[in-house]
Design a protein around this motif. Structure first.
Motif, short mmCIF file in Angstrom:
data_model
loop_
_atom_site.label_atom_id
_atom_site.label_comp_id
_atom_site.label_asym_id
_atom_site.label_seq_id
_atom_site.Cartn_x
_atom_site.Cartn_y
_atom_site.Cartn_z
N THR A 29 0.84 -1.18 0.00
CA THR A 29 0.00 0.00 0.00
C THR A 29 0.88 1.24 0.00
OG1 THR A 29 -1.70 -1.17 1.24
CG2 THR A 29 -1.80 1.22 1.26
N VAL A 30 0.74 2.06 -1.04
CA VAL A 30 1.52 3.29 -1.14
C VAL A 30 0.88 4.34 -0.25
CG1 VAL A 30 2.33 5.11 -2.68
CG2 VAL A 30 2.29 2.74 -3.46
N VAL A 31 1.67 4.91 0.63
CA VAL A 31 1.20 5.96 1.53
C VAL A 31 1.55 7.32 0.95
CG1 VAL A 31 1.43 6.93 3.84
CG2 VAL A 31 1.41 4.46 3.53
N CYS A 32 2.77 7.48 0.47
CA CYS A 32 3.23 8.73 -0.12
C CYS A 32 3.48 8.49 -1.61
CB CYS A 32 4.49 9.22 0.57
SG CYS A 32 5.21 10.69 -0.17
N ARG A 33 2.60 9.03 -2.43
CA ARG A 33 2.73 8.81 -3.87
C ARG A 33 3.87 9.61 -4.50
NH1 ARG A 33 -1.19 5.65 -5.78
NH2 ARG A 33 -3.07 5.43 -4.55
N CYS A 34 4.17 10.76 -3.94
CA CYS A 34 5.26 11.59 -4.49
C CYS A 34 6.58 10.83 -4.49
CB CYS A 34 5.42 12.88 -3.70
SG CYS A 34 4.04 14.02 -3.84
N LEU A 35 6.86 10.13 -3.39
CA LEU A 35 8.13 9.43 -3.25
C LEU A 35 7.97 7.92 -3.25
CD1 LEU A 35 9.28 12.05 -0.76
CD2 LEU A 35 10.57 11.46 -2.78
N ASN A 36 6.74 7.44 -3.55
CA ASN A 36 6.45 6.01 -3.63
C ASN A 36 6.86 5.26 -2.36
OD1 ASN A 36 5.27 3.94 -5.11
ND2 ASN A 36 7.26 3.19 -5.80
N VAL A 37 6.51 5.82 -1.21
CA VAL A 37 6.80 5.19 0.08
C VAL A 37 5.59 4.36 0.49
CG1 VAL A 37 7.36 5.58 2.51
CG2 VAL A 37 8.34 7.06 0.75
N THR A 38 5.83 3.10 0.81
CA THR A 38 4.74 2.18 1.16
C THR A 38 4.63 2.01 2.67
OG1 THR A 38 6.17 0.24 1.12
CG2 THR A 38 5.14 0.89 -0.98
N GLU A 39 3.54 1.37 3.10
CA GLU A 39 3.38 1.03 4.51
C GLU A 39 4.53 0.14 4.98
OE1 GLU A 39 -0.45 -0.67 5.24
OE2 GLU A 39 -1.48 1.23 4.92
N ASP A 40 4.95 -0.77 4.12
CA ASP A 40 6.08 -1.64 4.47
C ASP A 40 7.36 -0.83 4.71
OD1 ASP A 40 4.47 -3.88 4.29
OD2 ASP A 40 5.11 -4.37 2.25
N ASP A 41 7.58 0.18 3.87
CA ASP A 41 8.75 1.05 4.06
C ASP A 41 8.68 1.75 5.41
OD1 ASP A 41 9.69 0.43 1.49
OD2 ASP A 41 8.63 2.14 0.60
N LEU A 42 7.49 2.23 5.76
CA LEU A 42 7.32 2.91 7.05
C LEU A 42 7.56 1.96 8.21
CD1 LEU A 42 4.16 5.08 6.34
CD2 LEU A 42 6.53 5.86 6.50
N ARG A 43 7.03 0.74 8.11
CA ARG A 43 7.24 -0.26 9.18
C ARG A 43 8.71 -0.61 9.32
NH1 ARG A 43 3.26 -3.01 6.60
NH2 ARG A 43 1.22 -2.35 7.26
N ASP A 44 9.39 -0.79 8.20
CA ASP A 44 10.82 -1.11 8.24
C ASP A 44 11.61 0.02 8.90
OD1 ASP A 44 10.25 -3.48 6.95
OD2 ASP A 44 10.96 -2.78 4.99
N ALA A 45 11.32 1.26 8.52
CA ALA A 45 12.01 2.41 9.10
C ALA A 45 11.70 2.53 10.58
CB ALA A 45 11.61 3.68 8.36
N SER A 46 10.45 2.27 10.95
CA SER A 46 10.03 2.37 12.35
C SER A 46 10.71 1.31 13.20
CB SER A 46 8.52 2.25 12.44
OG SER A 46 8.08 2.36 13.75
N ALA A 47 11.00 0.16 12.62
CA ALA A 47 11.69 -0.89 13.36
C ALA A 47 13.13 -0.50 13.66
CB ALA A 47 11.65 -2.19 12.56
N LEU A 48 13.73 0.30 12.79
CA LEU A 48 15.12 0.73 12.99
C LEU A 48 15.23 1.88 13.98
CD1 LEU A 48 16.38 0.59 9.31
CD2 LEU A 48 16.81 -1.06 11.14
#
Length: 85
Positions: A29-48
């Protein structure tokens, strides 16, 4: 060409996508269309590192630093992540 419309309540403008755009993030699921950031990207970053604000999300992932249409979704993600910790 596919055109999707979202309600104003979602703070989303009409989004136009092409076949190449939809294939890039077909399983996420794309959250930020401008930069193509997905929910998975957010979860991965949040884990770090904990993402406690929009500024931290933008600094770490880039999400929210474009047109700002995704800020509502990002705030919801931050609230859910912080509630679970």
């Amino acid at each position: 060409m596919v055109v999707a419309y979202y309600t104003v309540a979602d703070e989303m403008a009409p989004v136009t996508s092409c076949d190449s755009c939809t294939s890039v993030a077909s399983d996420a699921t794309v959250v930020c269309r401008c930069l193509n950031v997905t929910e998975d990207d957010l979860r991965d970053a949040s884990a770090l590192c904990p993402l406690m604000s929009l500024c931290e999300v933008a600094r770490v992932t880039g999400a929210g630093s474009g047109c700002t249409a995704c800020h509502r979704r990002l705030r919801k993600f931050i609230a859910l992540q912080n509630a679970g910790s």
